[in-house]
Design an enzyme around this catalytic site. Structure first.
Site, PDB file in Angstrom:
ATOM      1  N   MET A 108      -3.347  -1.148   6.341  1.00 36.86           N
ATOM      2  CA  MET A 108      -2.343  -1.316   7.405  1.00 36.86           C
ATOM      3  C   MET A 108      -1.283  -2.333   6.964  1.00 36.86           C
ATOM      4  O   MET A 108      -0.089  -2.122   7.154  1.00 36.86           O
ATOM      5  CB  MET A 108      -3.046  -1.761   8.696  1.00 36.86           C
ATOM      6  CG  MET A 108      -2.153  -1.760   9.903  1.00 36.86           C
ATOM      7  SD  MET A 108      -1.189  -0.226  10.115  1.00 36.86           S
ATOM      8  CE  MET A 108      -2.370   0.812  10.933  1.00 36.86           C
ATOM      9  N   GLU A 109      -1.740  -3.430   6.337  1.00 36.61           N
ATOM     10  CA  GLU A 109      -0.797  -4.467   5.897  1.00 36.61           C
ATOM     11  C   GLU A 109       0.222  -3.898   4.894  1.00 36.61           C
ATOM     12  O   GLU A 109       1.414  -4.174   4.974  1.00 36.61           O
ATOM     13  CB  GLU A 109      -1.572  -5.625   5.255  1.00 36.61           C
ATOM     14  CG  GLU A 109      -0.672  -6.779   4.810  1.00 36.61           C
ATOM     15  CD  GLU A 109      -1.443  -8.007   4.340  1.00 36.61           C
ATOM     16  OE1 GLU A 109      -2.629  -8.162   4.721  1.00 36.61           O
ATOM     17  OE2 GLU A 109      -0.865  -8.812   3.593  1.00 36.61           O
ATOM     18  N   ARG A 110      -0.262  -3.071   3.963  1.00 29.87           N
ATOM     19  CA  ARG A 110       0.642  -2.509   2.952  1.00 29.87           C
ATOM     20  C   ARG A 110       1.596  -1.498   3.579  1.00 29.87           C
ATOM     21  O   ARG A 110       2.753  -1.383   3.167  1.00 29.87           O
ATOM     22  CB  ARG A 110      -0.174  -1.875   1.821  1.00 29.87           C
ATOM     23  CG  ARG A 110      -0.784  -2.935   0.948  1.00 29.87           C
ATOM     24  CD  ARG A 110      -1.859  -2.440   0.026  1.00 29.87           C
ATOM     25  NE  ARG A 110      -2.459  -3.582  -0.647  1.00 29.87           N
ATOM     26  CZ  ARG A 110      -3.653  -3.579  -1.225  1.00 29.87           C
ATOM     27  NH1 ARG A 110      -4.391  -2.488  -1.226  1.00 29.87           N
ATOM     28  NH2 ARG A 110      -4.116  -4.661  -1.799  1.00 29.87           N
ATOM     29  N   LEU A 143       4.174  -3.584   5.376  1.00 29.74           N
ATOM     30  CA  LEU A 143       5.051  -4.233   4.382  1.00 29.74           C
ATOM     31  C   LEU A 143       6.089  -3.225   3.877  1.00 29.74           C
ATOM     32  O   LEU A 143       7.257  -3.569   3.670  1.00 29.74           O
ATOM     33  CB  LEU A 143       4.225  -4.765   3.204  1.00 29.74           C
ATOM     34  CG  LEU A 143       3.616  -6.162   3.383  1.00 29.74           C
ATOM     35  CD1 LEU A 143       2.585  -6.445   2.290  1.00 29.74           C
ATOM     36  CD2 LEU A 143       4.672  -7.255   3.392  1.00 29.74           C
TER      37      LEU A 143
END
Ligand SMILES: Cc1cc2nc3c(=O)[nH]c(=O)nc-3n(C[C@H](O)[C@H](O)[C@H](O)COP(=O)(O)OP(=O)(O)OC[C@H]3O[C@@H](n4cnc5c(N)ncnc54)[C@H](O)[C@@H]3O)c2cc1C
Length: 200
Positions: A58-60, A63
């Site tokens: 999810m973070e990538r 980003l």
């Protein structure tokens, strides 16, 4: 994975001065015999790595979305500037070289948006999830941060001396590029992960 109270005895913090990301505090943390209550264990013992890996997908993805947004802001600022600023009796946009720079930015933005939307679609479909999707999320992070780098550079160049001045959006975004290319998994690590997920 442990939840640790930042005010616990034994924790020391040394603030770091950064190129960008000033809205987010970053410090060197040192842990010296810090006691952590058993109730602060998150999830199962010795299963923290999996939690972090799940979070990374999810973070990538976000980003990638953030990098796309930053790149778009650079393009819009450069376009507006090129339509107003005059050199040698013409607006910047009337010079073919400048128009081509804007077209290159728009092209990369369009390709990145297509990948971003396709990735979002696949993330929402249970049957499309798996190692190929993990690879695609990592590709998105690399493509979007490269687009951000390209657009920030092209925008600052189009703005000329003004692009070097604090207060211009593109100047600030130029300083935010590297943390997006390195944080959450550097480009090289993303490529290693992609090759593993595609079983090379
Ligand atoms: C401002 C900021 C905020 C951050 N916030 C967080 C946070 O909130 N949470 C968090 O967990 N992390 C955070 N990070 C850490 C970030 O995720 C790491 O900096 C990043 O993953 C790179 O790791 P590293 O700094 O240890 O670099 P290194 O691992 O030392 O890598 C240095 C270079 O070598 C390359 N490299 C390393 N190993 C290999 C390999 N096997 N093959 C090929 N190339 C390789 C890397 O790609 C990179 O280019 C933050 C970083 C910054 C700068």
């Amino acid at each position: 994975m442990l939840l640790i109270d930042a005010h616990s005895e034994g924790i020391t913090k040394s603030p770091l001065k950064k190129m960008g990301w000033w809205a987010s505090d970053t410090a060197h943390l040192h842990f010296d015999e810090v006691r952590v209550p058993v109730s602060h264990l998150l999830g199962q013992e010795n299963a923290g790595f999996k939690v972090i890996m799940n979070n990374f997908n999810m973070e990538r993805f976000w980003l990638g979305a953030i990098a796309y947004g930053y790149a778009l802001v650079c393009y819009e600022e450069a376009l507006e500037w090129a339509q107003q600023r005059k050199t040698f009796g013409k607006r910047l946009i009337d010079h073919q070289v400048v128009r081509h720079k804007l077209v290159d930015m728009a092209t990369q933005l369009t390709a990145t948006r297509a990948l971003l939307e396709d990735t979002a679609y696949r993330m929402g479909k249970k049957e499309l999830q798996g190692s190929e999707l993990i690879a695609q999320i990592s590709m998105l992070k690399n493509v979007a941060t490269r687009t951000m780098q390209f657009c920030a550079d092209a925008a600052v160049q189009t703005l000329g001396g003004m692009g070097f001045m604090r207060g211009m959006k593109s100047e600030r975004i130029y300083r935010e590029v590297k943390v997006n290319m390195i944080g959450g998994g550097a480009e090289e690590i993303m490529k290693d992960l992609i090759s593993k997920q595609l079983q090379y």
